[in-house]
Design a protein around this motif. Structure first.
Motif, PDB file in Angstrom:
ATOM      1  N   LYS A  21       0.827  -1.209   0.000  1.00 14.40           N
ATOM      2  CA  LYS A  21       0.000   0.000   0.000  1.00 14.40           C
ATOM      3  C   LYS A  21       0.859   1.257   0.000  1.00 14.40           C
ATOM      4  O   LYS A  21       0.473   2.288  -0.542  1.00 14.40           O
ATOM      5  CB  LYS A  21      -0.905  -0.010   1.232  1.00 14.40           C
ATOM      6  CG  LYS A  21      -1.880   1.136   1.282  1.00 14.40           C
ATOM      7  CD  LYS A  21      -2.848   1.020   2.446  1.00 14.40           C
ATOM      8  CE  LYS A  21      -3.788   2.216   2.459  1.00 14.40           C
ATOM      9  NZ  LYS A  21      -4.720   2.167   3.571  1.00 14.40           N
ATOM     10  N   PHE A  22       2.042   1.171   0.621  1.00 11.82           N
ATOM     11  CA  PHE A  22       2.899   2.337   0.779  1.00 11.82           C
ATOM     12  C   PHE A  22       4.292   2.076   0.221  1.00 11.82           C
ATOM     13  O   PHE A  22       4.765   0.947   0.233  1.00 11.82           O
ATOM     14  CB  PHE A  22       3.032   2.710   2.258  1.00 11.82           C
ATOM     15  CG  PHE A  22       1.728   2.988   2.925  1.00 11.82           C
ATOM     16  CD1 PHE A  22       1.022   4.150   2.641  1.00 11.82           C
ATOM     17  CD2 PHE A  22       1.188   2.083   3.820  1.00 11.82           C
ATOM     18  CE1 PHE A  22      -0.191   4.408   3.237  1.00 11.82           C
ATOM     19  CE2 PHE A  22      -0.026   2.328   4.429  1.00 11.82           C
ATOM     20  CZ  PHE A  22      -0.727   3.494   4.139  1.00 11.82           C
ATOM     21  N   PRO A  23       4.977   3.124  -0.219  1.00 11.50           N
ATOM     22  CA  PRO A  23       6.369   2.954  -0.657  1.00 11.50           C
ATOM     23  C   PRO A  23       7.297   2.750   0.540  1.00 11.50           C
ATOM     24  O   PRO A  23       7.015   3.218   1.646  1.00 11.50           O
ATOM     25  CB  PRO A  23       6.680   4.266  -1.377  1.00 11.50           C
ATOM     26  CG  PRO A  23       5.705   5.251  -0.856  1.00 11.50           C
ATOM     27  CD  PRO A  23       4.492   4.481  -0.420  1.00 11.50           C
ATOM     28  N   ILE A  24       8.381   2.042   0.289  1.00 13.07           N
ATOM     29  CA  ILE A  24       9.408   1.788   1.300  1.00 13.07           C
ATOM     30  C   ILE A  24      10.578   2.707   0.985  1.00 13.07           C
ATOM     31  O   ILE A  24      11.051   2.753  -0.156  1.00 13.07           O
ATOM     32  CB  ILE A  24       9.874   0.319   1.225  1.00 13.07           C
ATOM     33  CG1 ILE A  24       8.697  -0.616   1.487  1.00 13.07           C
ATOM     34  CG2 ILE A  24      11.031   0.056   2.173  1.00 13.07           C
ATOM     35  CD1 ILE A  24       8.874  -1.991   0.896  1.00 13.07           C
ATOM     36  N   GLU A  25      11.034   3.459   1.980  1.00 11.90           N
ATOM     37  CA  GLU A  25      12.199   4.317   1.756  1.00 11.90           C
ATOM     38  C   GLU A  25      13.438   3.431   1.685  1.00 11.90           C
ATOM     39  O   GLU A  25      13.760   2.723   2.632  1.00 11.90           O
ATOM     40  CB  GLU A  25      12.351   5.354   2.862  1.00 11.90           C
ATOM     41  CG  GLU A  25      13.473   6.323   2.575  1.00 11.90           C
ATOM     42  CD  GLU A  25      13.567   7.479   3.561  1.00 11.90           C
ATOM     43  OE1 GLU A  25      14.597   8.174   3.525  1.00 11.90           O
ATOM     44  OE2 GLU A  25      12.638   7.685   4.353  1.00 11.90           O
ATOM     45  N   VAL A  26      14.121   3.471   0.556  1.00  9.50           N
ATOM     46  CA  VAL A  26      15.284   2.623   0.315  1.00  9.50           C
ATOM     47  C   VAL A  26      16.577   3.348   0.691  1.00  9.50           C
ATOM     48  O   VAL A  26      17.460   2.770   1.318  1.00  9.50           O
ATOM     49  CB  VAL A  26      15.329   2.189  -1.171  1.00  9.50           C
ATOM     50  CG1 VAL A  26      16.601   1.429  -1.477  1.00  9.50           C
ATOM     51  CG2 VAL A  26      14.099   1.372  -1.528  1.00  9.50           C
ATOM     52  N   ALA A  27      16.708   4.617   0.294  1.00 11.22           N
ATOM     53  CA  ALA A  27      17.954   5.334   0.546  1.00 11.22           C
ATOM     54  C   ALA A  27      17.729   6.838   0.536  1.00 11.22           C
ATOM     55  O   ALA A  27      16.835   7.337  -0.152  1.00 11.22           O
ATOM     56  CB  ALA A  27      18.992   4.969  -0.510  1.00 11.22           C
ATOM     57  N   THR A  28      18.553   7.526   1.291  1.00  6.85           N
ATOM     58  CA  THR A  28      18.624   8.984   1.270  1.00  6.85           C
ATOM     59  C   THR A  28      20.089   9.361   1.102  1.00  6.85           C
ATOM     60  O   THR A  28      20.948   8.860   1.822  1.00  6.85           O
ATOM     61  CB  THR A  28      18.099   9.600   2.581  1.00  6.85           C
ATOM     62  OG1 THR A  28      16.728   9.236   2.747  1.00  6.85           O
ATOM     63  CG2 THR A  28      18.224  11.110   2.577  1.00  6.85           C
ATOM     64  N   VAL A  29      20.353  10.217   0.128  1.00  6.89           N
ATOM     65  CA  VAL A  29      21.716  10.706  -0.092  1.00  6.89           C
ATOM     66  C   VAL A  29      21.683  12.216   0.085  1.00  6.89           C
ATOM     67  O   VAL A  29      20.932  12.914  -0.602  1.00  6.89           O
ATOM     68  CB  VAL A  29      22.232  10.326  -1.498  1.00  6.89           C
ATOM     69  CG1 VAL A  29      23.608  10.917  -1.736  1.00  6.89           C
ATOM     70  CG2 VAL A  29      22.252   8.819  -1.667  1.00  6.89           C
ATOM     71  N   ALA A  30      22.470  12.717   1.035  1.00 10.74           N
ATOM     72  CA  ALA A  30      22.527  14.159   1.313  1.00 10.74           C
ATOM     73  C   ALA A  30      23.767  14.750   0.642  1.00 10.74           C
ATOM     74  O   ALA A  30      24.840  14.140   0.650  1.00 10.74           O
ATOM     75  CB  ALA A  30      22.586  14.403   2.817  1.00 10.74           C
ATOM     76  N   PHE A  31      23.582  15.925   0.069  1.00 11.55           N
ATOM     77  CA  PHE A  31      24.677  16.644  -0.578  1.00 11.55           C
ATOM     78  C   PHE A  31      24.980  17.866   0.281  1.00 11.55           C
ATOM     79  O   PHE A  31      24.237  18.833   0.279  1.00 11.55           O
ATOM     80  CB  PHE A  31      24.283  17.038  -2.000  1.00 11.55           C
ATOM     81  CG  PHE A  31      23.900  15.856  -2.831  1.00 11.55           C
ATOM     82  CD1 PHE A  31      24.867  15.014  -3.345  1.00 11.55           C
ATOM     83  CD2 PHE A  31      22.573  15.558  -3.058  1.00 11.55           C
ATOM     84  CE1 PHE A  31      24.523  13.903  -4.097  1.00 11.55           C
ATOM     85  CE2 PHE A  31      22.204  14.449  -3.814  1.00 11.55           C
ATOM     86  CZ  PHE A  31      23.184  13.624  -4.326  1.00 11.55           C
ATOM     87  N   ASP A  32      26.076  17.784   1.024  1.00 13.29           N
ATOM     88  CA  ASP A  32      26.377  18.800   2.030  1.00 13.29           C
ATOM     89  C   ASP A  32      27.458  19.780   1.621  1.00 13.29           C
ATOM     90  O   ASP A  32      27.760  20.698   2.359  1.00 13.29           O
ATOM     91  CB  ASP A  32      26.759  18.120   3.347  1.00 13.29           C
ATOM     92  CG  ASP A  32      25.590  17.346   3.936  1.00 13.29           C
ATOM     93  OD1 ASP A  32      24.436  17.767   3.746  1.00 13.29           O
ATOM     94  OD2 ASP A  32      25.833  16.308   4.574  1.00 13.29           O
ATOM     95  N   SER A  33      28.057  19.576   0.449  1.00 14.22           N
ATOM     96  CA  SER A  33      29.124  20.474   0.023  1.00 14.22           C
ATOM     97  C   SER A  33      28.674  21.250  -1.208  1.00 14.22           C
ATOM     98  O   SER A  33      28.335  20.667  -2.238  1.00 14.22           O
ATOM     99  CB  SER A  33      30.377  19.664  -0.309  1.00 14.22           C
ATOM    100  OG  SER A  33      31.384  20.527  -0.776  1.00 14.22           O
ATOM    101  N   HIS A  34      28.667  22.557  -1.086  1.00 10.38           N
ATOM    102  CA  HIS A  34      28.224  23.424  -2.175  1.00 10.38           C
ATOM    103  C   HIS A  34      29.278  24.487  -2.467  1.00 10.38           C
ATOM    104  O   HIS A  34      28.988  25.657  -2.595  1.00 10.38           O
ATOM    105  CB  HIS A  34      26.880  24.071  -1.836  1.00 10.38           C
ATOM    106  CG  HIS A  34      25.878  23.076  -1.360  1.00 10.38           C
ATOM    107  ND1 HIS A  34      25.347  22.105  -2.169  1.00 10.38           N
ATOM    108  CD2 HIS A  34      25.338  22.870  -0.138  1.00 10.38           C
ATOM    109  CE1 HIS A  34      24.513  21.353  -1.484  1.00 10.38           C
ATOM    110  NE2 HIS A  34      24.497  21.797  -0.248  1.00 10.38           N
ATOM    111  N   GLY A  35      30.530  24.040  -2.516  1.00 11.82           N
ATOM    112  CA  GLY A  35      31.615  24.944  -2.851  1.00 11.82           C
ATOM    113  C   GLY A  35      32.521  25.309  -1.698  1.00 11.82           C
ATOM    114  O   GLY A  35      33.486  26.039  -1.890  1.00 11.82           O
ATOM    115  N   GLU A  36      32.247  24.797  -0.496  1.00 10.53           N
ATOM    116  CA  GLU A  36      33.134  25.084   0.629  1.00 10.53           C
ATOM    117  C   GLU A  36      34.543  24.613   0.298  1.00 10.53           C
ATOM    118  O   GLU A  36      34.743  23.474  -0.114  1.00 10.53           O
ATOM    119  CB  GLU A  36      32.654  24.369   1.910  1.00 10.53           C
ATOM    120  CG  GLU A  36      31.331  24.825   2.434  1.00 10.53           C
ATOM    121  CD  GLU A  36      30.135  24.076   1.838  1.00 10.53           C
ATOM    122  OE1 GLU A  36      29.040  24.245   2.360  1.00 10.53           O
ATOM    123  OE2 GLU A  36      30.292  23.342   0.838  1.00 10.53           O
ATOM    124  N   SER A  37      35.495  25.482   0.436  1.00  8.89           N
ATOM    125  CA  SER A  37      36.913  25.185   0.166  1.00  8.89           C
ATOM    126  C   SER A  37      37.117  24.557  -1.211  1.00  8.89           C
ATOM    127  O   SER A  37      38.006  23.731  -1.405  1.00  8.89           O
ATOM    128  CB  SER A  37      37.479  24.265   1.252  1.00  8.89           C
ATOM    129  OG  SER A  37      37.422  24.901   2.506  1.00  8.89           O
TER     130      SER A  37
END
Length: 124
Positions: free
Chosen positions: A67-83
């Motif tokens: 009935k519901f989707p299963i969360e398989v993965a989350t990928v976070a992008f934490d670098s946006h040009g730092e250094s």
């Protein structure tokens, strides 16, 4: 009062840089691992600056019998040009399934909000 689903956007990923593109086999074998790649900015690159970036990509699987989707993965992008470090908006996930269903992906842009896409997966 609006609900969250009313804020989720979709579109043709060839013309819209925010839509997550799901790359997976059309057919897989039960209990055999396969690769799913989710990319944002496949045809038109999405910016990656302090001001404008993709924060995360999520991958879900909804089995045909579920009935519901299963969360398989989350990928976070934490670098946006730092250094001088930048990330590419790409997530690779190895997965096994027991039955056919639908792969669903969602991405979040800090300026333009939530975006979604889906792909059918056949399990033999």
């Amino acid at each position: 009062m609006s609900n969250l689903t009313s804020t989720v956007q979709s579109g043709d990923w060839k013309n819209e840089k925010h839509v997550p593109v799901i790359k997976a086999p059309e057919s897989v074998k039960k209990d055999e691992a396969f690769l799913v790649t989710v990319v944002v900015g496949e045809e038109i690159a999405h910016p990656n600056t302090f001001e404008h970036y993709i924060k995360w990509i999520k991958l879900f699987f909804k089995p045909d019998s579920g009935k519901f989707p299963i969360e398989v993965a989350t990928v976070a992008f934490d670098s946006h040009g730092e250094s001088g470090v930048f990330t590419s908006y790409c997530a690779d996930v190895m997965l096994k399934v027991q039955e056919s269903g639908e792969l669903m992906a969602m991405s979040y842009c800090n300026i333009h909000g939530l975006w979604e896409n889906s792909a059918t997966l056949k399990c033999e």
